[in-house]
Design a protein around this motif. Structure first.
Motif, PDB file in Angstrom:
ATOM      1  N   TYR A  33       0.826  -1.168   0.077  1.00  9.44           N
ATOM      2  CA  TYR A  33       0.074   0.172   0.044  1.00  9.44           C
ATOM      3  C   TYR A  33       0.791   1.167  -0.075  1.00  9.44           C
ATOM      4  O   TYR A  33       2.021   1.429   0.514  1.00  9.44           O
ATOM      5  N   TYR A  35      -0.018   5.167   1.253  1.00  8.78           N
ATOM      6  CA  TYR A  35      -0.347   6.376   2.004  1.00  8.78           C
ATOM      7  C   TYR A  35       0.152   7.742   1.843  1.00  8.78           C
ATOM      8  O   TYR A  35       1.369   7.730   1.752  1.00  8.78           O
ATOM      9  N   GLY A  98      -4.865  -9.676   2.374  1.00 11.72           N
ATOM     10  CA  GLY A  98      -5.716  -8.427   2.181  1.00 11.72           C
ATOM     11  C   GLY A  98      -6.754  -8.214   3.607  1.00 11.72           C
ATOM     12  O   GLY A  98      -7.148  -7.239   4.223  1.00 11.72           O
ATOM     13  N   THR A  99      -6.836  -9.545   4.022  1.00  5.09           N
ATOM     14  CA  THR A  99      -7.659  -9.653   5.331  1.00  5.09           C
ATOM     15  C   THR A  99      -6.976  -9.442   6.782  1.00  5.09           C
ATOM     16  O   THR A  99      -7.516  -9.324   7.787  1.00  5.09           O
ATOM     17  N   ALA A 100      -5.462  -9.106   6.444  1.00  2.00           N
ATOM     18  CA  ALA A 100      -4.992  -9.334   7.873  1.00  2.00           C
ATOM     19  C   ALA A 100      -5.209  -7.954   8.732  1.00  2.00           C
ATOM     20  O   ALA A 100      -5.532  -6.935   7.985  1.00  2.00           O
ATOM     21  N   GLU A 101      -5.242  -8.047   9.833  1.00  2.00           N
ATOM     22  CA  GLU A 101      -5.519  -7.047  10.926  1.00  2.00           C
ATOM     23  C   GLU A 101      -4.353  -5.843  10.754  1.00  2.00           C
ATOM     24  O   GLU A 101      -4.797  -4.748  11.007  1.00  2.00           O
ATOM     25  N   THR A 102      -3.209  -6.482  10.677  1.00  2.00           N
ATOM     26  CA  THR A 102      -2.108  -5.305  10.903  1.00  2.00           C
ATOM     27  C   THR A 102      -1.516  -4.943   9.329  1.00  2.00           C
ATOM     28  O   THR A 102      -1.195  -5.975   8.720  1.00  2.00           O
ATOM     29  N   GLN A 103      -1.343  -3.590   9.146  1.00  2.55           N
ATOM     30  CA  GLN A 103      -0.674  -3.050   8.002  1.00  2.55           C
ATOM     31  C   GLN A 103       0.591  -2.508   8.824  1.00  2.55           C
ATOM     32  O   GLN A 103       0.521  -1.615   9.744  1.00  2.55           O
ATOM     33  N   PHE A 105       3.642  -0.066   8.473  1.00  2.00           N
ATOM     34  CA  PHE A 105       4.098   1.099   7.923  1.00  2.00           C
ATOM     35  C   PHE A 105       5.645   1.228   7.910  1.00  2.00           C
ATOM     36  O   PHE A 105       6.253   0.963   8.898  1.00  2.00           O
ATOM     37  N   GLY A 106       6.019   1.646   6.763  1.00  4.42           N
ATOM     38  CA  GLY A 106       7.462   2.256   6.775  1.00  4.42           C
ATOM     39  C   GLY A 106       7.674   3.434   7.252  1.00  4.42           C
ATOM     40  O   GLY A 106       6.640   4.083   8.001  1.00  4.42           O
TER      41      GLY A 106
ATOM     42  N   TYR B  35      -4.051   3.070  15.498  1.00  5.89           N
ATOM     43  CA  TYR B  35      -2.756   3.395  15.167  1.00  5.89           C
ATOM     44  C   TYR B  35      -2.092   4.526  16.172  1.00  5.89           C
ATOM     45  O   TYR B  35      -2.953   5.405  16.284  1.00  5.89           O
ATOM     46  N   ALA B  42       6.123   6.810  11.390  1.00  6.07           N
ATOM     47  CA  ALA B  42       5.358   5.908  10.872  1.00  6.07           C
ATOM     48  C   ALA B  42       4.080   5.565  11.859  1.00  6.07           C
ATOM     49  O   ALA B  42       4.179   5.164  12.980  1.00  6.07           O
ATOM     50  N   PRO B  43       3.037   5.357  11.316  1.00  6.60           N
ATOM     51  CA  PRO B  43       1.775   4.794  12.088  1.00  6.60           C
ATOM     52  C   PRO B  43       2.161   3.313  12.672  1.00  6.60           C
ATOM     53  O   PRO B  43       2.747   2.656  11.848  1.00  6.60           O
ATOM     54  N   PHE B  45       0.704   0.131  14.385  1.00  8.92           N
ATOM     55  CA  PHE B  45      -0.352  -0.714  14.853  1.00  8.92           C
ATOM     56  C   PHE B  45      -0.390  -0.915  16.293  1.00  8.92           C
ATOM     57  O   PHE B  45       0.420  -1.386  16.780  1.00  8.92           O
ATOM     58  N   TYR B  48      -7.218  -4.094  16.956  1.00 13.13           N
ATOM     59  CA  TYR B  48      -8.152  -3.968  16.102  1.00 13.13           C
ATOM     60  C   TYR B  48      -9.436  -4.798  16.650  1.00 13.13           C
ATOM     61  O   TYR B  48      -9.084  -5.944  17.455  1.00 13.13           O
ATOM     62  N   ARG B  91     -12.019  -0.137   8.516  1.00 15.01           N
ATOM     63  CA  ARG B  91     -11.765  -1.131   7.364  1.00 15.01           C
ATOM     64  C   ARG B  91     -13.323  -1.523   6.676  1.00 15.01           C
ATOM     65  O   ARG B  91     -14.056  -1.735   7.646  1.00 15.01           O
ATOM     66  N   LEU B  97     -11.269  -4.183   0.810  1.00 11.90           N
ATOM     67  CA  LEU B  97     -10.672  -4.823   2.348  1.00 11.90           C
ATOM     68  C   LEU B  97      -9.574  -4.368   2.780  1.00 11.90           C
ATOM     69  O   LEU B  97      -9.556  -4.192   4.007  1.00 11.90           O
TER      70      LEU B  97
END
Lengths: 114, 112
Positions: A33, A35, A98-103, A105-106, B35, B42-43, B45, B48, B91, B97
């Motif tokens: 992704y 952002y 895609g369904t993962a709870e966690t993204q 980020f860099g 987040y 960076a954000p 996590f 959830y 989400r 998704l």
């Protein structure tokens, strides 16, 4: 712990110039992704990428933007002809699915367009 | 479209408990994420909620009520390092998704 990396950390460019922002997602992640966050504002989704193609893009992601996975590790965002309003922090993120709870980020690339 | 509302600022002292609320309006709701973002960083996590109820992760907990379109992040035993911005993010299901829709963030300041 694996992490998303981004280069450069800062980029200054002249209006109308092309910039390429680079990201190395976490190695076993499949979804990527971009952002952006304009100073003092919320984080905004640009685009998601899976299986070598764009899954979804927002209204911000117009024809001036493109993404690419040129090899097995890098994920790039290109802005063809930068505008002043493109000045922002750009974050790359990745997730296992895609369904993962966690993204994850860099650290971001701070882009300044003059 | 979708909208998320959260307070712009919250202050508290070390050791205290603080709750950051988030209300949302969206179609196709799938889950609510939280987040943390330190200045220029960076954000990261935190938590959830895909189902109603409380999720606890150490000093941080998050709650969701789908029927009220409402969630909150609870931070306990506050520490100075918790001073940061906290974002709720929706989400949605279906083709969107993977996409996160962020709120404007709540700036938490923890005083000694």
């Amino acid at each position: 712990e694996p992490e998303v990396t981004q280069t450069p950390s800062h980029q200054v460019t002249q209006m109308g110039q092309e910039v390429i922002l680079r990201c190395v997602p976490i190695s076993n992640h499949l979804y990527f992704y971009w952002y952006r966050q304009i100073l003092g504002q919320k984080v905004e989704f640009l685009v998601s990428f899976y299986n070598n193609e764009i899954s979804e893009k927002s209204e911000i992601f117009d024809d001036q933007f493109s993404v690419e996975r040129p090899d097995g590790s890098n994920f790039t965002l290109k802005i063809r002809s930068t505008k002043l309003e493109d000045s922002a922090m750009y974050f790359c993120a990745s997730s296992e699915r895609g369904t993962a709870e966690t993204q994850y980020f860099g650290p971001g690339t701070r882009l300044l367009v003059l | 479209g979708q909208s998320l509302e959260q307070p712009s600022e919250v202050t508290a002292v070390e050791g205290a408990i603080v709750q950051i609320n988030c209300t949302y309006q969206t179609s196709g709701f799938y889950g609510l994420s939280w987040y943390q973002q330190h200045d220029g960083g960076a954000p990261t996590f935190l938590s959830y909620n895909g189902l109603d109820g409380l999720e606890e992760t150490g000093r941080f907990s998050s709650f969701l009520s789908r029927s009220d379109s409402y969630g909150y992040l609870l931070l306990q035993e506050l520490q100075m390092k918790d001073s940061a911005s906290y974002f709720c993010a929706v989400r949605k299901g279906g083709s969107t998704l993977g996409r996160l829709y962020f709120g404007r963030g709540t700036q938490l300041t923890v005083w000694p």
